[in-house]
Design a protein around this motif. Structure first.
Motif, PDB file in Angstrom:
ATOM      1  N   PRO A 158     -40.033 -27.641   4.949  1.00 21.92           N
ATOM      2  CA  PRO A 158     -39.306 -28.560   4.074  1.00 21.92           C
ATOM      3  C   PRO A 158     -38.181 -27.873   3.309  1.00 21.92           C
ATOM      4  O   PRO A 158     -37.128 -28.460   3.076  1.00 21.92           O
ATOM      5  N   ALA A 212     -34.302 -27.761   4.093  1.00 19.04           N
ATOM      6  CA  ALA A 212     -33.361 -28.833   3.778  1.00 19.04           C
ATOM      7  C   ALA A 212     -32.317 -28.350   2.782  1.00 19.04           C
ATOM      8  O   ALA A 212     -31.233 -28.899   2.673  1.00 19.04           O
ATOM      9  N   ALA A 270     -31.641 -29.362   8.770  1.00 19.47           N
ATOM     10  CA  ALA A 270     -31.667 -29.860   7.395  1.00 19.47           C
ATOM     11  C   ALA A 270     -32.239 -31.271   7.354  1.00 19.47           C
ATOM     12  O   ALA A 270     -33.036 -31.610   6.487  1.00 19.47           O
ATOM     13  N   GLU A 271     -31.845 -32.069   8.336  1.00 20.63           N
ATOM     14  CA  GLU A 271     -32.302 -33.446   8.360  1.00 20.63           C
ATOM     15  C   GLU A 271     -33.809 -33.528   8.633  1.00 20.63           C
ATOM     16  O   GLU A 271     -34.529 -34.299   7.999  1.00 20.63           O
ATOM     17  N   THR A 313     -35.574 -32.608   5.618  1.00 19.62           N
ATOM     18  CA  THR A 313     -35.556 -33.710   4.665  1.00 19.62           C
ATOM     19  C   THR A 313     -36.692 -34.688   4.938  1.00 19.62           C
ATOM     20  O   THR A 313     -37.342 -35.177   4.021  1.00 19.62           O
ATOM     21  N   LEU A 314     -36.929 -34.939   6.203  1.00 20.82           N
ATOM     22  CA  LEU A 314     -38.053 -35.802   6.560  1.00 20.82           C
ATOM     23  C   LEU A 314     -39.357 -35.216   6.049  1.00 20.82           C
ATOM     24  O   LEU A 314     -40.228 -35.918   5.542  1.00 20.82           O
ATOM     25  N   ARG A 315     -39.481 -33.895   6.174  1.00 25.52           N
ATOM     26  CA  ARG A 315     -40.697 -33.228   5.694  1.00 25.52           C
ATOM     27  C   ARG A 315     -40.787 -33.372   4.173  1.00 25.52           C
ATOM     28  O   ARG A 315     -41.858 -33.611   3.633  1.00 25.52           O
ATOM     29  N   LEU A 316     -39.640 -33.234   3.505  1.00 25.94           N
ATOM     30  CA  LEU A 316     -39.627 -33.367   2.049  1.00 25.94           C
ATOM     31  C   LEU A 316     -40.085 -34.746   1.623  1.00 25.94           C
ATOM     32  O   LEU A 316     -40.687 -34.913   0.571  1.00 25.94           O
ATOM     33  N   ASN A 317     -39.782 -35.722   2.448  1.00 29.20           N
ATOM     34  CA  ASN A 317     -40.125 -37.085   2.088  1.00 29.20           C
ATOM     35  C   ASN A 317     -41.474 -37.515   2.639  1.00 29.20           C
ATOM     36  O   ASN A 317     -41.725 -38.685   2.846  1.00 29.20           O
ATOM     37  N   GLY A 318     -42.300 -36.541   2.921  1.00 25.99           N
ATOM     38  CA  GLY A 318     -43.669 -36.863   3.299  1.00 25.99           C
ATOM     39  C   GLY A 318     -43.906 -36.936   4.785  1.00 25.99           C
ATOM     40  O   GLY A 318     -44.966 -37.380   5.207  1.00 25.99           O
ATOM     41  N   GLY A 319     -42.918 -36.521   5.601  1.00 27.50           N
ATOM     42  CA  GLY A 319     -43.142 -36.518   7.041  1.00 27.50           C
ATOM     43  C   GLY A 319     -44.073 -35.384   7.420  1.00 27.50           C
ATOM     44  O   GLY A 319     -43.949 -34.275   6.901  1.00 27.50           O
ATOM     45  N   SER A 320     -45.023 -35.661   8.318  1.00 30.85           N
ATOM     46  CA  SER A 320     -45.926 -34.600   8.757  1.00 30.85           C
ATOM     47  C   SER A 320     -45.316 -33.920   9.973  1.00 30.85           C
ATOM     48  O   SER A 320     -44.339 -34.392  10.549  1.00 30.85           O
ATOM     49  N   GLN A 358     -45.308 -36.202  12.859  1.00 26.17           N
ATOM     50  CA  GLN A 358     -44.283 -37.247  12.833  1.00 26.17           C
ATOM     51  C   GLN A 358     -42.936 -36.716  13.304  1.00 26.17           C
ATOM     52  O   GLN A 358     -42.189 -37.415  13.963  1.00 26.17           O
TER      53      GLN A 358
END
Lengths: 241, 621
Positions: free
Chosen positions: B191, B194, B96-97, B100-107, B110
């Motif tokens: 994403p 999450a 989930a975490e 969440t990074l992906r949801l916030n624009g993490g590729s 990354q």
């Protein structure tokens, strides 16, 4: 008038054969820019799927989705990542904060993911706007649910997205915290933010500029400038039908 | 991204504690083994030793060297394994975490970098502790080597500065190798995950598991097939490879076995608690499989290796007993061949003198063909041993791996001598690979003699009285030979077991503790449905024991497979081979595993249920 998000003839089908589920069955919908639209419907009506498809989190089976003027129907993962970095923000029922990071770091996260060096003042300013100027160094587990959701909201807004997607943003909050979050959303819209929100709570939906009703994957109704009673009545009508 | 790695690492340090210990221990073992290895490769031999004494010393150093090489290899392998399973856990637990990074624009990249960063931090911290631990570990290893007389008491390994860089490299390398698979899996997190409460159960038998399992199974088959061509002294390393490839393969296939074991367990345990345990076991296939993994590796390496060396030495002892037909054996400090031949009653004296044929070439034994045949039973496959005169050679068919000997061919040794092959002898597991004729009249520097005698007991007494050397009967000599084989095996196993068992203990306990911490909310839900705390603990214990069973079962399969492969390739060589199953060792392994996992499971479930259930049922972490 331009549209923040536009869905054209969108179908989303899960499974195949006997177990086929038509979550979205020909949805034509445009979310106007600078306004707040609530999506309502009974459980299983497809409202979450609608939000996921509109935000590029799920691919549509057919039809087209346009976000802030960009057709994302066939966008690659890298394109969608870029979209999430620059054009859209998310707020969810479950907050989805990073447990290891402080409130300030959580808010700065999208900027850092995009490779920018976030300005301290900017991050603090936005946390101040959601009323958490004194909680910068707290980790999520040290914050109440309402506070966590406000951190999530600040994080979603820090990139100045074209559209903010909110999925049951008040679903896990007590009434008082919910009102604070809804007030913040109202404030954002009044400053020109576009918001698409899925909810099953009539009092939350009544804060929006318009409400669309979804049933069995189709748009069945809509109300502009809704009141709580209007929304509750229409929803009850759908649930009976 | 590295800063975030550091923060997530610090936030979840409990999760990484086991992996940290594994890296530190791995680095310490590699460092100390390396220092000892370097010192033993070119040992300083004291002046004034006889040829036999210095040969003996050299043999000891050589054996110590290959042993240390193996410890090095196993330490690295297990460290990567533990780190790998820890990271697999963290990815499963943090889906989930990560989403969440992906949801916030993490590729995707990354997300990989986040995990690589965590692995880097783990590697660096682990190596720092490992370098510090290296000293005590080396003293322990030295003590083991000395007490088993691999090396003399004065042997020591000096500190070398460059070893620090190697250690850090190993630590970081272990971290990065271990995280590789997990980083790939993290990059695939979507994403949307999450938003799902239960993470993606998804398919457990992923394509990569199938590929990995099949690949390593294929490798195992190749190794077994290559077995008979391998020189006997390289065989141990080969068996080690065999254990590891089989362990990796079975580990990849483990999720297939879990439901089967669940079904079997379902027949045994009764009542609602048992049913719940079985259901949990089958629902958490991935968790079950990863918890069983370290035990699987431990059992396969320890069981497989112990069985292999026992089987191997049993085969060597039997082969030697079949080959030697002499009545007496004499070991002397100096050449006494002529004196022995003069003792009344002695009919044949066959001297054993080794001839160095050059670097990287099997030793040859210089023999008098008639005397040798009178004291050894060997039927040539081709050619005739009595033609062994002047520049000729008789070869065991497996003396040179990859070479097929033909009677009449010319063999050019690294020394530059050209020898004509006059006889090809059947393959052998031990003993010299080449026989060359002893130069007439010169009894060589050899000090071992095989004798035929008319009245062995009287002859032995006469030799003893004349002070010619140490005499033993054939039976006594064979007993001593077998005992020496056993002793060598035990020393090898002791060194390997020490490292291996420690790791597996870390990994198994780690897995149970992490697993239980991960399930607080689930335990809380179980208690809200009416289970008492002891009942929850008991359910978790049944699950843990089932996991032990799965680990033992799969590990036993890997060990059994290894043993089968070894027996198969020995049989191809010597015509007979009987698998020696180390039952006593297996019993100890089971006992230790059960005690360890039971303790860890009960303690961690108690800790996870300490907080009242109501407060946890809704918590997400």
């Amino acid at each position: 008038m331009t549209h923040a998000v536009e869905l054209r003839a969108v179908h989303r089908v899960y499974g195949r054969g006997d177990t086929t589920v038509r979550a979205l069955d020909g949805v034509d919908l445009a979310f106007p820019s600078g306004s707040w639209t609530a999506v309502m419907g009974p459980s299983g009506s497809g409202k979450s799927t609608l939000l996921h498809c509109a935000a590029g989190l799920e691919r549509v089976t057919s039809g087209t989705v346009t976000v802030a003027g960009q057709d994302i129907t066939k966008a690659s993962d890298a394109d969608l990542t870029r979209l999430r970095r620059t054009r859209i923000g998310f707020v969810f029922q479950s907050f989805n904060l990073m447990g290891a990071l402080t409130a300030e770091q959580n808010v700065a996260l999208p900027l850092r993911m995009a490779g920018a060096r976030p300005k301290r003042a900017e991050v603090r300013e936005i946390l101040g706007r959601v009323g958490l100027g004194d909680r910068l160094g707290h980790r999520p587990r040290e914050l109440s649910g309402g506070q966590q959701q406000r951190v999530a909201l600040a994080r979603a807004m820090v990139t100045r997205p074209a559209v903010l997607f909110a999925d049951e943003p008040t679903g896990a909050l007590d009434t008082k915290s919910a009102r604070v979050v809804l007030d913040l959303l109202r404030e954002l819209v009044d400053q020109g933010q576009s918001i698409v929100m899925v909810t099953h709570d009539p009092s939350a939906a009544a804060r929006a500029d318009q409400v669309v009703f979804l049933s069995d994957g189709r748009i069945v109704d809509s109300v502009v400038a809704p009141t709580v009673h209007q929304v509750a009545d229409r929803l009850a009508g759908l649930e009976v039908a | 991204m590295l800063r975030m790695s550091w923060q997530t690492f610090r936030d979840r340090w409990q999760l990484f504690a086991g992996a940290f210990v594994a890296v530190a221990l791995g680095v310490a073992l590699v460092q100390s083994s390396l220092l000892l290895l370097v010192a033993s490769v070119d040992p300083v031999l004291p002046a004034g030793l006889s040829q036999a004494q210095s040969d003996n010393l050299r043999d000891g150093y050589e054996a110590a060297g290959s042993l240390l090489g193996m410890v090095l290899f196993i330490a690295g392998f297990l460290a990567v394994f533990v780190v790998g399973s820890t990271f697999a856990f963290t990815v499963a637990q943090r889906r989930a975490e990560l989403a969440t990074l992906r949801l916030n624009g993490g590729s995707r990249w990354q997300l990989r970098r986040l995990l690589l960063g965590e692995a880097l931090i783990l590697g660096l911290l682990g190596s720092a502790a490992g370098v510090a631990l290296g000293g005590p570990v080396m003293r322990a290893q030295l003590a083991v080597l000395r007490s088993n007389s691999f090396v003399p008491a004065y042997f020591d390994a000096p500190w070398r500065g460059w070893v620090v860089w190697v250690s850090v490299g190993v630590g970081v390398g272990v971290g990065l190798c271990g995280v590789f698979g997990a980083a790939q899996r993290a990059a695939k997190v979507r994403p949307l995950e999450a938003l799902r409460e239960t993470g993606a159960a998804g398919r457990v038998m992923t394509a990569s598991r199938w590929i990995l399992g099949t690949l390593f199974l294929g490798l195992t088959v190749l190794i077994v097939a290559a077995g008979p061509d391998m020189a006997a002294e390289d065989a141990l390393g080969l068996y080690l490879m065999l254990c590891m490839t089989l362990a990796i393969s079975l580990n990849a296939f483990a999720p297939l076995v879990v439901p089967l074991v669940g079904r079997v367990l379902g027949l045994v345990v009764r009542g609602p608690l048992g049913e719940l345990a079985v259901a949990n076991l089958r629902a958490g296939v991935r968790r079950t499989a990863s918890t069983a993994a370290p035990l699987l590796v431990l059992v396969s390496i320890v069981g497989g290796l112990a069985g292999s060396v026992d089987t191997m030495s049993a085969a060597i002892v039997r082969e030697t007993a079949d080959t030697v037909t002499a009545d007496l054996r004499v070991d002397a400090d100096q050449p006494v061949g002529a004196a022995l031949a003069a003792v009344p009653g002695v009919t044949v004296v066959s001297a054993e003198s080794f001839v160095n044929m050059g670097e990287d070439y099997p030793d040859a034994q210089a023999v008098d063909p008639v005397a040798w045949q009178a004291t050894h039973r060997v039927a040539p496959l081709a050619g005739d041993l009595s033609a062994l005169v002047r520049s000729t050679v008789a070869a065991r068919s497996n003396a040179l791996p990859g070479h097929t000997f033909r009677v009449g061919e010319d063999l050019v040794t690294p020394n530059g001598t050209t020898l004509r092959v006059v006889a090809v002898l059947p393959p052998a597991l031990s003993g010299p690979g080449l026989l060359v004729p002893a130069a007439p009249g010169t009894p060589g520097p050899g000090t071992g003699y095989w004798l035929r005698a008319d009245r062995p007991a009287e002859v032995a007494a006469a030799i003893r009285a004349a002070g010619l050397g140490e005499v033993s009967t054939r039976a006594d000599w064979l007993d001593a030979f077998a005992a020496e084989q056993r002793r060598n095996n035990q020393a090898v196993l002791l060194a390997l077991l020490g490292a291996g068992a420690l790791y597996a203990a870390i990994a198994a306990v780690n897995a149970v503790v992490i697993g239980a911490a991960d399930r607080r909310a689930e335990f809380a839900a179980a208690r809200l449905t009416g289970l008492t705390r002891p009942q929850v603990v008991r359910t978790a214990l049944v699950e843990s024991l089932a996991v032990v069973g799965i680990g033992l079962l799969l590990g036993g399969m890997a060990a059994g497979g290894t043993l089968y492969g070894v027996t198969h390739s020995l049989a191809a060589l010597s015509g007979y081979a009987e698998a020696e199953v180390p039952w006593a060792l297996a019993g100890w392994l089971i006992l230790v595993a059960v005690v360890l996992v039971t303790t860890a499971s009960v303690a961690s479930t108690l800790a996870a249920t300490r907080i009242p259930a109501v407060r946890l049922a809704g918590s997400r972490e």
